[in-house]
Design an enzyme around this catalytic site. Structure first.
Site, PDB file in Angstrom:
ATOM      1  N   HIS A   1       0.852  -1.188   0.000  1.00 55.64           N
ATOM      2  CA  HIS A   1       0.000   0.000   0.000  1.00 55.64           C
ATOM      3  C   HIS A   1       0.880   1.228   0.000  1.00 55.64           C
ATOM      4  O   HIS A   1       1.945   1.253   0.630  1.00 55.64           O
ATOM      5  CB  HIS A   1      -0.908   0.005   1.233  1.00 55.64           C
TER       6      HIS A   1
ATOM      7  N   ASP B   1      -7.785  -4.418  -0.494  1.00 54.57           N
ATOM      8  CA  ASP B   1      -8.355  -4.714  -1.807  1.00 54.57           C
ATOM      9  C   ASP B   1      -8.279  -6.204  -2.132  1.00 54.57           C
ATOM     10  O   ASP B   1      -9.167  -6.744  -2.796  1.00 54.57           O
ATOM     11  CB  ASP B   1      -7.627  -3.918  -2.896  1.00 54.57           C
TER      12      ASP B   1
END
Length: 432
Positions: free
Chosen positions: A307, A364
């Site tokens: 991320h 995600d």
């Protein structure tokens, strides 16, 4: 000047002091508002990775420690004890509601779930295979045409009623987009159901037969919405604030946020995860896929790992991972593609290549798996993200417009084009 930094232009020898601004948590910032006036310089920061665009009291992220706070509350506590509607109230109002405040807020949201019947005609104008996000951008923006009597950004009552309307109606619009894509009749919201159950009913029920919402599915969806409700000054939230700085009405701002979210590098990331899993195809091919991802000469990428903000494990991923396994087990899901995902996760958590680079599975990665288990089509994944993030967008828009000091956004640039030159008549120009 105390609590400041001195900036010197070595070309001219000129110096100026810039005040340091500190928040309650996180790194301080340098107020460079007078930099151009004092030294004739601008800052250059592509992607605004080191630039604070605003002060905000809504969300705090510590990427190194893996911390996410909504209004000071750890995401872990909210995920365990709260609901999406309560979190929406928290983001908008700044504090958790009392029982009476919660009942009133939930009542208002529940009683604004209907959409104008004319929107059905608008929806029918889209081709049957239009991407749901394309429909969402247009349909969400069109709401401003129906509520133009209460869109004044400077009116506190208008701001709040629009906030309620958006949280209430976006799920109805999202479900209608799905129904349009599969050629089924639109389903009216059932206001005797809770927020997530109502959405699932609008998505999957049909007039021809009874439909019962699985409570596990509703709980999983509620958790996903909590985890996606806000995430500080990301691309779509910054878009909402930038558009809002022009004085645009709140519905236009949210529509702009939906458009920004559509990008595969932002809200489309969980859709990209499922496409990657399809490309891998079978769990027996996971080792080969990992080897390809490590090969610098191969353009294959593993989606859903690492991320930009979190340099540790994504705190949302820790929460959602547990729910992912619970959903798969309790719904009895046996999907080869989900087996690929679990095998890939197992490798990523043990392989030194991933550990050293801190490429942990992110939110995600798991959200896509859960959505697939809940039978949400891949094309709807980003729509689901928009549904949840609407609460955060509204909170930021309200914070900005309630500050009483909105300055229109106007980033500067470093010009690298042609120098000043004179126009040459068409007949006098040379060239092929």
């Amino acid at each position: 000047m105390s609590n400041s930094v001195e900036i010197t232009d070595k070309r001219t020898g000129k110096s100026t002091e810039m005040p340091i601004i500190s928040g309650l948590l996180g790194d301080p910032g340098i107020d460079i508002g007078k930099l151009n006036k004092e030294l004739g310089l601008f800052t250059y920061d592509p992607g605004f990775v080191s630039t604070c665009s605003t002060k905000s009291a809504i969300t705090f992220i510590d990427g190194d420690a893996g911390v996410l706070l909504y209004r000071g509350y750890p995401i872990e506590q909210l995920a365990q004890h709260s609901s999406f509607i309560e979190v929406a109230y928290l983001l908008i109002n700044g504090d958790l509601p009392s029982p009476a405040q919660f009942r009133e807020f939930e009542h208002h949201v529940t009683n604004h779930t209907m959409i104008h019947e004319s929107l059905k005609l608008f929806m029918n104008g889209f081709h049957y295979n239009a991407h749901p996000m394309a429909m969402m951008v247009g349909i969400a923006g069109s709401l401003a045409a129906f509520y133009h009597d209460s869109l004044d950004p400077e009116n506190p009552e208008h701001r709040m009623i629009t906030a309620i309307r958006l949280i209430a109606k976006i799920p109805t619009l999202a479900a209608a987009c799905y129904k349009h894509s599969v050629g089924q009749p639109y389903v009216y919201p059932k206001n005797d159901l809770d927020y997530c159950s109502r959405f699932l009913d609008m998505m999957f029920s049909v007039p021809a037969e009874p439909y019962h919402v699985n409570p596990i599915a509703a709980k999983a969806l509620d958790l996903l919405f909590i985890l996606h409700a806000d995430h500080e000054q990301n691309a779509s939230t910054s878009t909402v604030r930038l558009v809002g700085s022009t004085g645009a009405n709140p519905i236009a701002c949210i529509a702009a946020g939906i458009a920004a979210l559509w990008g595969p590098a932002h809200g489309g990331a969980n859709e990209a995860v499922l496409k990657m899993l399809n490309e891998i195809g079978d769990k027996s091919q996971v080792a080969r896929a990992v080897a390809r991802a490590k090969d610098k000469n191969d353009n294959f990428r593993l989606m859903g790992f690492g991320h930009r903000v979190y340099k540790n494990f994504d705190p949302r991923a820790k929460i959602i991972r547990e729910m992912c396994y619970k959903v798969l087990n309790e719904l009895g899901i046996h999907d080869p593609l989900l087996e690929v995902a679990m095998a890939l996760e197992d490798v990523a958590l043990k392989d030194d290549y991933f550990i050293e680079r801190k490429l942990y599975p992110n939110v995600d990665f798991y959200s896509g798996i859960i959505y697939k288990a809940l039978k949400i089509p891949v094309e709807m994944f980003t729509v689901m993200f928009a549904l949840a993030r609407t609460a955060g967008w509204i909170a930021h828009w309200l914070e900005q417009n309630g500050s009483g000091d909105v300055k229109i956004g106007r980033p500067r640039q470093i010009y690298v084009g042609a120098p000043s030159r004179d126009y040459v008549a068409l007949a006098d120009r040379s060239g092929p």
